[in-house]
Every structure is written in structure tokens, then in C-alpha cells.
Design a protein around this motif. Structure first.
Motif, PDB file in Angstrom:
ATOM      1  N   LEU A   1       0.927  -1.026   0.037  1.00 39.55           N
ATOM      2  CA  LEU A   1       0.105   0.028  -0.150  1.00 39.55           C
ATOM      3  C   LEU A   1       0.822   1.301   0.042  1.00 39.55           C
ATOM      4  O   LEU A   1       0.456   2.276  -0.928  1.00 39.55           O
ATOM      5  N   MET A   2       1.791   1.203   0.859  1.00 40.19           N
ATOM      6  CA  MET A   2       2.881   2.435   0.938  1.00 40.19           C
ATOM      7  C   MET A   2       3.474   2.667  -0.544  1.00 40.19           C
ATOM      8  O   MET A   2       3.568   3.716  -0.871  1.00 40.19           O
ATOM      9  N   MET A   3       3.822   1.307  -1.117  1.00 38.34           N
ATOM     10  CA  MET A   3       4.458   1.418  -2.570  1.00 38.34           C
ATOM     11  C   MET A   3       3.687   2.124  -3.492  1.00 38.34           C
ATOM     12  O   MET A   3       3.891   3.150  -4.323  1.00 38.34           O
ATOM     13  N   PHE A   4       2.262   1.934  -3.511  1.00 32.66           N
ATOM     14  CA  PHE A   4       1.172   2.315  -4.264  1.00 32.66           C
ATOM     15  C   PHE A   4       1.150   4.198  -4.146  1.00 32.66           C
ATOM     16  O   PHE A   4       1.013   4.800  -4.991  1.00 32.66           O
ATOM     17  N   LEU A   5       1.162   4.451  -2.853  1.00 31.63           N
ATOM     18  CA  LEU A   5       1.134   5.966  -2.413  1.00 31.63           C
ATOM     19  C   LEU A   5       2.096   6.680  -3.001  1.00 31.63           C
ATOM     20  O   LEU A   5       2.283   7.825  -3.392  1.00 31.63           O
ATOM     21  N   CYS A   6       3.460   5.884  -2.898  1.00 35.35           N
ATOM     22  CA  CYS A   6       4.663   6.425  -3.799  1.00 35.35           C
ATOM     23  C   CYS A   6       4.332   6.865  -5.146  1.00 35.35           C
ATOM     24  O   CYS A   6       4.686   8.198  -5.717  1.00 35.35           O
ATOM     25  N   PHE A   7       3.790   6.063  -5.987  1.00 36.78           N
ATOM     26  CA  PHE A   7       3.461   6.401  -7.290  1.00 36.78           C
ATOM     27  C   PHE A   7       2.339   7.473  -7.316  1.00 36.78           C
ATOM     28  O   PHE A   7       2.394   8.100  -8.421  1.00 36.78           O
ATOM     29  N   ILE A   8       1.679   7.672  -6.539  1.00 34.54           N
ATOM     30  CA  ILE A   8       0.706   8.534  -6.411  1.00 34.54           C
ATOM     31  C   ILE A   8       1.315   9.946  -6.284  1.00 34.54           C
ATOM     32  O   ILE A   8       0.850  11.145  -6.861  1.00 34.54           O
ATOM     33  N   LEU A   9       2.427   9.798  -5.629  1.00 27.89           N
ATOM     34  CA  LEU A   9       3.133  11.096  -5.453  1.00 27.89           C
ATOM     35  C   LEU A   9       3.708  12.046  -6.492  1.00 27.89           C
ATOM     36  O   LEU A   9       3.878  12.952  -6.670  1.00 27.89           O
ATOM     37  N   LEU A  10       4.216  11.165  -7.698  1.00 25.23           N
ATOM     38  CA  LEU A  10       4.957  11.309  -8.741  1.00 25.23           C
ATOM     39  C   LEU A  10       4.300  12.485  -9.425  1.00 25.23           C
ATOM     40  O   LEU A  10       4.879  13.362  -9.991  1.00 25.23           O
ATOM     41  N   PRO A  11       2.890  12.479  -9.679  1.00 23.16           N
ATOM     42  CA  PRO A  11       2.393  13.551 -10.559  1.00 23.16           C
ATOM     43  C   PRO A  11       2.479  14.858  -9.765  1.00 23.16           C
ATOM     44  O   PRO A  11       2.495  15.804 -10.540  1.00 23.16           O
ATOM     45  N   LEU A  12       2.561  14.762  -8.447  1.00 27.31           N
ATOM     46  CA  LEU A  12       2.663  16.049  -7.847  1.00 27.31           C
ATOM     47  C   LEU A  12       3.779  16.857  -8.223  1.00 27.31           C
ATOM     48  O   LEU A  12       3.965  18.211  -7.983  1.00 27.31           O
ATOM     49  N   VAL A  13       5.107  16.159  -8.474  1.00 26.60           N
ATOM     50  CA  VAL A  13       6.307  16.618  -8.644  1.00 26.60           C
ATOM     51  C   VAL A  13       6.040  17.934  -9.851  1.00 26.60           C
ATOM     52  O   VAL A  13       6.662  18.896  -9.900  1.00 26.60           O
ATOM     53  N   LEU A  14       5.195  17.557 -10.925  1.00 23.77           N
ATOM     54  CA  LEU A  14       4.954  18.282 -11.995  1.00 23.77           C
ATOM     55  C   LEU A  14       4.159  19.765 -11.864  1.00 23.77           C
ATOM     56  O   LEU A  14       4.337  20.660 -12.368  1.00 23.77           O
ATOM     57  N   LEU A  15       3.667  19.694 -10.320  1.00 22.63           N
ATOM     58  CA  LEU A  15       2.898  20.992 -10.116  1.00 22.63           C
ATOM     59  C   LEU A  15       3.956  22.003  -9.496  1.00 22.63           C
ATOM     60  O   LEU A  15       3.400  23.105  -9.628  1.00 22.63           O
ATOM     61  N   PHE A  16       5.119  21.696  -9.120  1.00 23.66           N
ATOM     62  CA  PHE A  16       6.059  22.628  -8.641  1.00 23.66           C
ATOM     63  C   PHE A  16       6.525  23.460 -10.011  1.00 23.66           C
ATOM     64  O   PHE A  16       6.554  23.055 -11.157  1.00 23.66           O
ATOM     65  N   SER A  17       6.784  24.933  -9.700  1.00 25.49           N
ATOM     66  CA  SER A  17       7.129  25.580 -10.577  1.00 25.49           C
ATOM     67  C   SER A  17       8.965  25.494 -11.109  1.00 25.49           C
ATOM     68  O   SER A  17       9.246  24.888  -9.872  1.00 25.49           O
ATOM     69  N   LYS A  18       9.170  25.810 -12.084  1.00 21.48           N
ATOM     70  CA  LYS A  18      10.462  25.346 -12.413  1.00 21.48           C
ATOM     71  C   LYS A  18      11.277  26.213 -11.386  1.00 21.48           C
ATOM     72  O   LYS A  18      11.110  27.399 -11.645  1.00 21.48           O
ATOM     73  N   PRO A  19      12.451  25.516 -10.887  1.00 23.71           N
ATOM     74  CA  PRO A  19      13.177  26.558  -9.823  1.00 23.71           C
ATOM     75  C   PRO A  19      14.139  27.422 -10.980  1.00 23.71           C
ATOM     76  O   PRO A  19      14.744  27.103 -11.844  1.00 23.71           O
ATOM     77  N   GLU A  20      14.537  28.318 -10.156  1.00 23.41           N
ATOM     78  CA  GLU A  20      15.407  29.251 -11.040  1.00 23.41           C
ATOM     79  C   GLU A  20      16.835  28.860 -10.644  1.00 23.41           C
ATOM     80  O   GLU A  20      17.179  27.882  -9.753  1.00 23.41           O
ATOM     81  N   LYS A  21      17.623  29.161 -11.919  1.00 27.33           N
ATOM     82  CA  LYS A  21      19.026  28.622 -11.685  1.00 27.33           C
ATOM     83  C   LYS A  21      19.749  29.288 -10.704  1.00 27.33           C
ATOM     84  O   LYS A  21      19.906  30.603 -10.696  1.00 27.33           O
ATOM     85  N   VAL A  22      20.517  28.476  -9.780  1.00 25.32           N
ATOM     86  CA  VAL A  22      21.256  29.322  -8.771  1.00 25.32           C
ATOM     87  C   VAL A  22      22.677  28.886  -8.840  1.00 25.32           C
ATOM     88  O   VAL A  22      23.229  27.875  -9.777  1.00 25.32           O
ATOM     89  N   GLY A  23      23.568  29.512  -8.112  1.00 21.50           N
ATOM     90  CA  GLY A  23      25.198  29.441  -8.337  1.00 21.50           C
ATOM     91  C   GLY A  23      25.526  27.821  -7.465  1.00 21.50           C
ATOM     92  O   GLY A  23      24.517  27.156  -7.100  1.00 21.50           O
ATOM     93  N   GLU A  24      26.830  28.179  -7.136  1.00 19.20           N
ATOM     94  CA  GLU A  24      27.409  27.137  -6.376  1.00 19.20           C
ATOM     95  C   GLU A  24      26.725  26.900  -5.223  1.00 19.20           C
ATOM     96  O   GLU A  24      26.267  27.594  -4.409  1.00 19.20           O
ATOM     97  N   THR A  25      26.618  25.594  -4.626  1.00 17.66           N
ATOM     98  CA  THR A  25      25.949  25.270  -3.548  1.00 17.66           C
ATOM     99  C   THR A  25      26.999  24.376  -2.660  1.00 17.66           C
ATOM    100  O   THR A  25      26.490  24.037  -1.367  1.00 17.66           O
ATOM    101  N   ILE A  26      27.825  24.062  -2.858  1.00 16.97           N
ATOM    102  CA  ILE A  26      28.806  23.400  -2.062  1.00 16.97           C
ATOM    103  C   ILE A  26      29.545  24.041  -0.941  1.00 16.97           C
ATOM    104  O   ILE A  26      29.872  25.254  -0.931  1.00 16.97           O
ATOM    105  N   LEU A  27      29.386  23.337   0.110  1.00 21.00           N
ATOM    106  CA  LEU A  27      29.775  24.155   1.280  1.00 21.00           C
ATOM    107  C   LEU A  27      31.228  24.471   1.405  1.00 21.00           C
ATOM    108  O   LEU A  27      32.143  23.950   0.963  1.00 21.00           O
ATOM    109  N   GLU A  28      31.463  25.994   1.780  1.00 21.80           N
ATOM    110  CA  GLU A  28      32.862  26.422   2.037  1.00 21.80           C
ATOM    111  C   GLU A  28      33.182  26.108   3.449  1.00 21.80           C
ATOM    112  O   GLU A  28      32.275  26.702   4.217  1.00 21.80           O
TER     113      GLU A  28
END
Length: 513
Positions: free
Chosen positions: A486-513
Motif C-alpha cells: 500500500l505504501m508503495m502505491f502511495l509513492c506512485f501517487i506522489l509522482l504527478p505532484l512533482v509536475l505541479l512545482f514551478s521550475k526552480p530558478e538557476k542558482v550558483g554554487e551550493t557546495i559548502l565552503e
């Protein structure tokens, strides 16, 4: 915008100061996250020490959950009126003192009261820590910041049962609470020294009616979910009353916040699409994450005969998988589309749950560990970019209120998930028992073989009881596997929600300094 939290005062922070802030708030996050699960394994020992019933000791968990759920929405308002840093420091102090009192309690009533205090003070720790992290790190490094913060939030509940079992076994159940004292002391010192105060909003009014309606909604819902299974759901008058109260109060709350000028929760926060989608995604993640963690310990302990300490050790590698993937995500967050990372994480979680549906009572420890590590990797791949995307477009003025809502929704999802899988487990166990019992007859060749070997005797009550016990065991174990499916099926239900996010802006370096 006087009715929302003022944005933090702009301040340049060098890298070393940011790291000290991160360390301090991480201590507070880990302390609170550990306490959500570490006390579970100590309940039988508390029950024996206090001479209480199992139903009475369950209030040790329920009181904390309900108090935290009701107090969490207050975070935004209180931070606006007294300052985020001041609220953070007093929350850490209160939580640490309440933990000390829980450890020193001499009766069950005292533990429940002190756990209520723990829940009230601990409610704001996670949302405040997330808000501080987002403000301390520049936007291009939010992926790294959320990776570090996520380690505390997600690894705490995973390591909690192992640490709680070890402390209870070799020391005392009281050390499950005393362990918070050094964490709290260090967190208080770090927050006091390095975290900057926010501007105050003295004009913000307190919406008493809105808070009351939301408190009734959350409190009734939590009691409904926590006690429903033990009270056999709607066959109990208490559960019916709690369900009706939750539904009516929630309807009145929604009508209230959209019809007054200064509501308890500013409706403008819901105009941000990424934030709303993130709340929904977080709710579903809460269902999948803690529901799976609630199923594994009883399966391993009751049906595969692992000792409590071994169960904790077998669950621990899941945390290492989470930490590993979070570190990877923190370094690639600015270089790839985070929506793809979330989708990959959900698929990896689904694969781990599929592995769990293939479990058997004779499997090796490696199969348990490997599925846990795979799930931990999926959690890390999902949780960090989810937090980053959810707050990527939210106005800074809404951050403290937004993080408290985010944590609240995830916690409610966890409560619903645990109630859902326990109910489904009981129902499937009964159905499986009925099906399996149909194969128990004198013409079953496998049963004939066991009877010839002297394992069972259908002509004696003891033999029939032994067969029924084995049928019940097999039916329950299959129900666990069906829960994982049942939990596995819920994971597949989650996938379409990803498409609802707006495309994130391109940002620079994220490696910790």
C-alpha cells in the motif's frame, strides 16, 4: 504588511558564523526529532515502574503529540511579537527543563503533565530552526542548508528507537529524557551567541477565535487518530465525538480566516503555488515515512524474534542512507532541476517498499538492512529538494509562519499514516486468516504431512489451537507485506505532484565552503 512577521534584519554573515549557527540549530532540531520516537521503546519499562496499564502509558506519547500539534501554529505569531531568537532560546530552555522533569517523575500523572510541557516548548523548535537556516544562508546555498537541516529532522526519528533501546536496556528509561540536557545546554549557548534577532511586529493582533478553532481541530484530530484503533474507531462514542468536533471546527476555522481582516493564519501565504504543493507533498511524505517506520519494529520483534536492541541496530543503517543522499543532494542542488531529484527519490522509496513486500520470516539480516538503506537514500533524495522548492518562492516575511505550517502538516500526515497502516493491518489480518483457514482440512497434503510428523493433531483441542496460532501468525505477517505494498502505491501517487512545482530558478554554487 503589518499583520505578518517582519523580515529578518539584513546582516552579512561569514562562513564560520553560518556554520556555528547551523550547528546550534541542528542540536535543537535533533533533540526535538529524537524525542518523537525515542520514548516509544521505553513505554513497557515505564508501565512496569509506574504500575500502569498499556492504555494509560499510551498517554505519554499522545500528550506530547497533541500538545505539540496545538502549539505549533502559534510559532509565527509569538515570533513576530517577542522576536524569533527570544522565542527560540526560551523554547530550548523550556524543552530541556521539561525533559529533566520527565526523567525525574515519580508517577504516570507527572510524566503526562511534563510531556505536555515538552510538547508545548518543543513545537516551535523544528520550524524555527528551518527558518533560521533559510535566513542564515544565501539563496544559492539553500540546497546545502536544507540538506544539513534535513539530517537532523529525518535521522533523529530513525536513530531514536536504537538509542532509546540501548539507554533503557543498559541504564534506565529515565535516561531517555535526561539525554536531552546536554543537547539543550549546547543549543541554548549557540543560539544565544550566534543567532541574530528579528524585527518585532508590535501591531500584530492575536486572533483568539481563530487559534481556538484551529486548536480544537488539531487536538480532536490527533486524539481521533491516536486512539481510534484501540477504541475500534466509530464503534466508540469518544471517537465519534472527536471526529465531529474536528470536522466542524475545521469548517468554522476556514470560514473564519477568509472573512476577517487579521486572521490567525494569513491567507496570503497560500497564494504561493510552490508552498501549497509543498504542503501537500509533505503531508503525503509524512504518511509514507513514519508509517513504514511504525511497521518494521513490531514485525522484526514479534514475528522474526529479534531482541529490542537488535531491532534498533537493524533500523539504524536507514539513517546512514539518508545522510549519504542528503550530502549528495546538498552538493548538486544548484546544478540540476530539483524536481527530477524529488521524482528519483520517490521512485527509490517505492523500490525499497517493493523489497519489503518480498520479505520472509527466514530472510537474512542483510535483506532487512539493504531495504532500509535504499529507503533512506530515497528519503534523503526527496526531503531536501522538497524543502528547498517549497520555500524557494515564499516571501521572507512568511518564512517562520510557513515553516511552522510545513512541520504541522507533515506531523498530521504522519499521524494519519500510522493510524491508516495499523487499521489496514488489523483488517487484512482478519481477511487473510479467513482465507487461510479455508485450507485447513483433512485433505490438505501439507497438513497431512505435518500430522504424520506429529506436529499437529486435529483430534485434540491443543492441536487445533496450535494450528490456529500458526494460521494467525502467517495471516498477520502477510498483512504486514500488504501494508508495505500500500505504501508503495502511495509513492506512485506522489509522482504527478512533482509536475505541479514551478521550475526552480538557476542558482550558483551550493557546495559548502
Amino acid at each position: 504588511m503589518s499583520d505578518v512577521i517582519a523580515a529578518p534584519l539584513p546582516q552579512k554573515r561569514p562562513a564560520d558564523r553560518r556554520l556555528l549557527i547551523t550547528f546550534s540549530v541542528m542540536l535543537a532540531t535533533i533533540m526535538q526529532a529524537l524525542d518523537t520516537t525515542i520514548a516509544n521503546v521505553a513505554l513497557p519499562h515505564m508501565q512496569g515502574a509506574m504500575g500502569a496499564t498499556q492504555d494509560q502509558t499510551s498517554w505519554v506519547l499522545t500528550s506530547y503529540i497533541v500538545a505539540a500539534a496545538i502549539a505549533m501554529p502559534l510559532t509565527g505569531f509569538v515570533a513576530a511579537r517577542i522576536g524569533r531568537k527570544r522565542l527560540f532560546t526560551w523554547s530550548v530552555i523550556g524543552f530541556t527543563v521539561a525533559s529533566m522533569l520527565c526523567g525525574a517523575a515519580q508517577s504516570l500523572d507527572q510524566i503526562v503533565i511534563f510531556r505536555l510541557l515538552q510538547g508545548i516548548f518543543g513545537a516551535s523548535l523544528v520550524p524555527l530552526s528551518q527558518s533560521v537556516m533559510l535566513d542564515a544562508w544565501p539563496k544559492e546555498k539553500h540546497g546545502s542548508a536544507m540538506a544539513m537541516w534535513g539530517m537532523g529532522v529525518m535521522v533523529g526519528p530513525i536513530l531514536g528507537p536504537a538509542l532509546g533501546g540501548w539507554l533503557t536496556e543498559f541504564y534506565s528509561w529515565r535516561w531517555v529524557f535526561y539525554i536531552n540536557i546536554p543537547f539543550g545546554a549546547l543549543a541554548w549557548l549557540g543560539i544565544s551567541a550566534f543567532v541574530s534577532e528579528t524585527a518585532l511586529d508590535a501591531k500584530r493582533k492575536f486572533d483568539l477565535l481563530g487559534f481556538f478553532l484551529l486548536s480544537v481541530t488539531i487536538g480532536s484530530l490527533q486524539l481521533f487518530l491516536d486512539r481510534g484503533q484501540s477504541k475500534e474507531w466509530f464503534s466508540s462514542g469518544e471517537i465519534i465525538i472527536e471526529a465531529v468536533l474536528a470536522g466542524v471546527a475545521f469548517y468554522l476555522f476556514i470560514a473564519h480566516i477568509f472573512t476577517i481582516k487579521k486572521p490567525f493564519i494569513e491567507p496570503g501565504i497560500f497564494r504561493d503555488k510552490n508552498f501549497v504543493v509543498g504542503l501537500l507533498f509533505s503531508f503525503m511524505m509524512g504518511i509514507i515515512l513514519l508509517a513504514t517506520m511504525a511497521l518494521m519494529p513490531p514485525l522484526l520483534q514479534n514475528f522474526m524474534n529479534y531482541p529490542v536492541i537488535d531491532v534498533g541496530l537493524l533500523m539504524t543503517p536507514r539513517g546512514f542512507g539518508t545522510m549519504f543522499s542528503m550530502m549528495i543532494v546538498g552538493r548538486i542542488a544548484g546544478k540540476v532541476d530539483l524536481r527530477y531529484v524529488i521524482a528519483l527519490g520517490v521512485v527509490v522509496m517505492a523500490i525499497s517498499l517493493w523489497q519489503m513486500t518480498q520479505f520472509s520470516m527466514w530472510m537474512s539480516q542483510w535483506e532487512i538492512i539493504s531495504s532500509g538503506v535504499v529507503q533512506g537514500i530515497g528519503i534523503g533524495l526527496t526531503f531536501v529538494p522538497l524543502s528547498t522548492l517549497t520555500f524557494s518562492t515564499l516571501a521572507p516575511a512568511y518564512r517562520t509562519e510557513g515553516t511552522s505550517l510545513y512541520s504541522l502538516i507533515r506531523n498530521i500526515g504522519s499521524s494519519i499514516g500510522i493510524s491508516m497502516v495499523t487499521t489496514y493491518l488489523a483488517q487484512q489480518s482478519q481477511r487473510n486468516h479467513s482465507v487461510f483457514a479455508g485450507f485447513i482440512n483433512p485433505f490438505n497434503k501439507a497438513l497431512q504431512h505435518d500430522m504424520q510428523q506429529g506436529a499437529y493433531n486435529l483430534h485434540q483441542v491443543s492441536g487445533l489451537m496450535a494450528i490456529n496460532g500458526e494460521v494467525t501468525r502467517q495471516a498477520t505477517v502477510l498483512a504486514y507485506y500488504q501494508d508495505f505494498r500500500l505504501m508503495m502505491f502511495l509513492c506512485f501517487i506522489l509522482l504527478p505532484l512533482v509536475l505541479l512545482f514551478s521550475k526552480p530558478e538557476k542558482v550558483g554554487e551550493t557546495i559548502l565552503e
